[in-house]
Design a protein around this motif. Structure first.
Motif, PDB file in Angstrom:
ATOM      1  N   SER A 563     -19.528 -48.540   8.902  1.00 29.75           N
ATOM      2  CA  SER A 563     -18.835 -47.314   9.305  1.00 29.75           C
ATOM      3  C   SER A 563     -19.809 -46.149   9.320  1.00 29.75           C
ATOM      4  CB  SER A 563     -17.681 -47.014   8.345  1.00 29.75           C
ATOM      5  OG  SER A 563     -16.710 -48.033   8.396  1.00 29.75           O
ATOM      6  N   VAL A 568     -16.883 -40.210   8.670  1.00 30.11           N
ATOM      7  CA  VAL A 568     -15.932 -40.286   7.555  1.00 30.11           C
ATOM      8  C   VAL A 568     -16.023 -39.073   6.645  1.00 30.11           C
ATOM      9  CG1 VAL A 568     -15.263 -41.626   5.512  1.00 30.11           C
ATOM     10  CG2 VAL A 568     -15.973 -42.808   7.604  1.00 30.11           C
ATOM     11  N   HIS A 569     -17.253 -38.558   6.363  1.00 28.98           N
ATOM     12  CA  HIS A 569     -17.417 -37.581   5.292  1.00 28.98           C
ATOM     13  C   HIS A 569     -17.824 -36.182   5.740  1.00 28.98           C
ATOM     14  CE1 HIS A 569     -16.956 -40.709   2.259  1.00 28.98           C
ATOM     15  NE2 HIS A 569     -17.854 -41.465   2.904  1.00 28.98           N
ATOM     16  N   HIS A 585     -17.212 -45.868  14.542  1.00 28.04           N
ATOM     17  CA  HIS A 585     -16.259 -44.766  14.346  1.00 28.04           C
ATOM     18  C   HIS A 585     -14.855 -45.341  14.208  1.00 28.04           C
ATOM     19  CE1 HIS A 585     -18.748 -41.137  15.968  1.00 28.04           C
ATOM     20  NE2 HIS A 585     -19.463 -41.943  15.178  1.00 28.04           N
TER      21      HIS A 585
END
Length: 585
Positions: A563, A568-569, A585
């Motif tokens: 990932s 994500v972050h 993604h």
């Protein structure tokens, strides 16, 4: 602007050039001064050139028959040059010197002869080569506080000879001449400085090295590839070929061993080379290497932990070898001295350790840790009763200073008393520099190498640390990168912080968990190179994601398996679209 130099500096540079022509011509291995002649009168008439050759066959050393010429030593040459630069009167009439060389080549089978002329009257140094198409005759002159270099060999306009003169020879001479550390060059006690290969005959060594390289380099490379060794084969192969050539030349001088033992032999290549050359011996190491299985049957390699206080050598061994033997390095003189009075040793140290197996504690902070450790090994050798010889090897490594113990400083009837002294010395050193390791124990390398690259820490701890450092770099940052994917077309790239600032913002428990994994924060961040990048040494920043390039376009790149961290972050998400991002993604 060209540097101004003094006459003293000029002659200092010339003298270094005489000894180190190989530093300005990489095709030359070393320079051997065969003979020095002092010329009382008529120096200008020597080395004059007619249309084809040097006038008089000066390359034939015995051909010069002139009352004004007398044979001298290299020390006499230094003495005269010192007197000239210090404006002292020369004890006898002297206009200069003729120096007869033999240049040892790296690849050519034949060595090259040359004659150098020092003309004190005209402040010039001239060097002419005999029948060489590879080396250029040249002249260096001092005038008006400047140094000039002229190429005497005619090879055409704009050739490589001129480039060599302008960009290699002259800059090197100016560097040698103006080096502040060489200001008192002529007053230096040369016995305190280790020259290269002083314990062996240079010409014999060079000839043998080229022979061994032609015999074994390609074969060793094939062995390396077949064994799929991860280490650099070129460094190890050429280094061990050079060490093997050195040992064989040394043994030819002092007597061949009945048998040798290489303690901490690692990949075993040195043992293999010596065994193939007909020397009886074996190698010991705490771990077997996969490459061992690819050597010939004559190569004896033994997987065994060396406990220095209890280890017993085979009876037929009379030479110990420590080639980058790490924890065993301080023990090599000890094992040699306590095994038998006839035992001799060769030690080429690398990483520094105490008798206890702990990391070496500095004795002299005024020098490098390597020089400090080397000096300490010399003290150990002397306390073990050896007349210790020092040498500098020519190998592709910065750790090339060797210690050799051949003769003892005491007679054999004092051996028992010497053993008592050695035992007392080692006990005192282990007590003083034990680093909390028991006097009974010695911390040796484990038979199974521990993986210490931050990959063995719990993944939850790693992920938490990564996020903590990431937000630390991102939170104070207003730096942005324009992108079509992020909101408002901008993506926050954060700031760059020094390693020290990052560490200060982490909990002690976090630091403790990764410090034990060798490398600490730096190793952790390097392992996460898709998130972080290093700038100008110790500055750490957030790496901008790179677009995916397919293997069909000629570039190898990570296939999408994980990932995307930024998707994500990162508060702005990933600046790349899902189609071109390297990660999922």
């Amino acid at each position: 602007m060209e540097s101004f130099i003094t006459e003293k500096q000029f002659w200092t540079g010339i003298f270094l050039l005489i000894r180190n022509y190989n530093a300005v011509n990489k095709s030359i291995f070393a320079c051997v001064v065969q003979k020095v002649l002092q010329v009382k009168k008529g120096i200008v008439h020597f080395l004059k050139v007619d249309d084809t050759q040097v006038s008089c066959d000066i390359f034939e050393i015995g051909k010069i028959d002139d009352a004004s010429v007398s044979e001298k030593s290299e020390a006499d040459l230094i003495h005269v040059l010192r007197s000239v630069v210090e404006n002292k009167n020369i004890e006898e009439e002297c206009e200069g010197f003729l120096i007869f060389y033999k240049f040892l080549t790296k690849k050519l089978q034949k060595n090259i002869e040359a004659v150098g002329k020092i003309d004190l009257l005209n402040k010039t140094y001239t060097c002419r080569f005999k029948l060489s198409e590879d080396l250029d005759d040249y002249a260096v002159q001092f005038a008006d506080n400047h140094l000039t270099v002229d190429i005497l060999t005619q090879r055409g306009v704009g050739d490589k000879s001129t480039r060599w003169s302008d960009f290699i020879l002259k800059p090197k001479l100016l560097k040698w001449s103006t080096n502040a550390a060489l200001e008192n060059f002529y007053s230096v006690d040369e016995k305190k400085h280790t020259k290269s290969l002083q314990l062996v005959d240079l010409e014999d060594y060079n000839k043998l090295y080229k022979l061994l390289k032609s015999k074994y380099a390609e074969k060793a490379l094939n062995i390396w590839n077949n064994a799929q060794e991860s280490t650099d084969p070129l460094k190890f192969i050429y280094e061990d070929v050079a060490i093997a050539a050195y040992l064989i030349c040394l043994w030819q001088r002092v007597g061949s061993p009945i048998g040798f033992a290489d303690l901490g032999c690692g990949n075993g290549l040195l043992v293999h080379l010596l065994s193939e050359e007909g020397f009886n011996g074996c190698g010991y190491d705490v771990r077997r290497r996969k490459i061992w299985g690819y050597y010939s049957d004559s190569t004896r390699l033994i997987e065994q932990t060396i406990e220095p206080l209890t280890f017993k050598l085979p009876e037929n061994v009379d030479w110990l070898i420590g080639n980058h033997s790490d924890e065993l390095s301080p023990w090599i003189p000890f094992l040699s001295a306590t095994s038998s009075y006839q035992m001799r040793y060769f030690l080429l140290p690398c990483c520094a350790y105490e008798f206890s197996g702990a990391k070496f504690q500095r004795r002299n902070t005024g020098i490098s840790i390597y020089q400090d450790f080397y000096s300490y090994l010399n003290i150990i050798s002397q306390n073990c009763g050896f007349i210790t010889l020092k040498d500098r090897l020519k190998i592709p490594s910065t750790k090339r200073l060797a210690l050799v113990g051949i003769e003892r400083s005491y007679e054999s009837n004092f051996n028992e008393k010497q053993m008592q002294h050695i035992a007392k010395f080692v006990k005192e050193e282990r007590t003083k520099y034990g680093n909390n390791i028991s006097i009974v124990d010695i911390k040796l390398r484990e038979s199974h190498e521990k993986v210490r690259n931050c990959t063995q820490i719990n993944k939850t701890i790693i992920d938490a640390l990564i996020l903590k450092i990431f937000h630390q770099l991102l939170s104070p940052g207003n730096n942005t990168i324009r992108t079509s994917n992020a909101e408002n077309g901008k993506w926050r790239s954060g700031v760059r912080l020094p390693m020290r600032d990052i560490a200060q913002n982490l909990a002690k428990s976090d630091l403790k968990s990764i410090k034990a994994e060798c490398g600490g924060i730096k190793t952790l961040l390097r392992n996460k190179h898709e998130i972080f990048e290093f700038h100008c040494g110790d500055l750490i920043g957030i790496r901008k994601p790179k677009a995916f390039v397919s293997q069909s376009q000629g570039n190898r790149q990570t296939i999408k398996k994980r990932s995307c961290f930024f998707h994500v972050h990162h508060p702005d998400g990933c600046p790349l679209s899902a189609e071109i991002c390297t990660f999922i993604h």
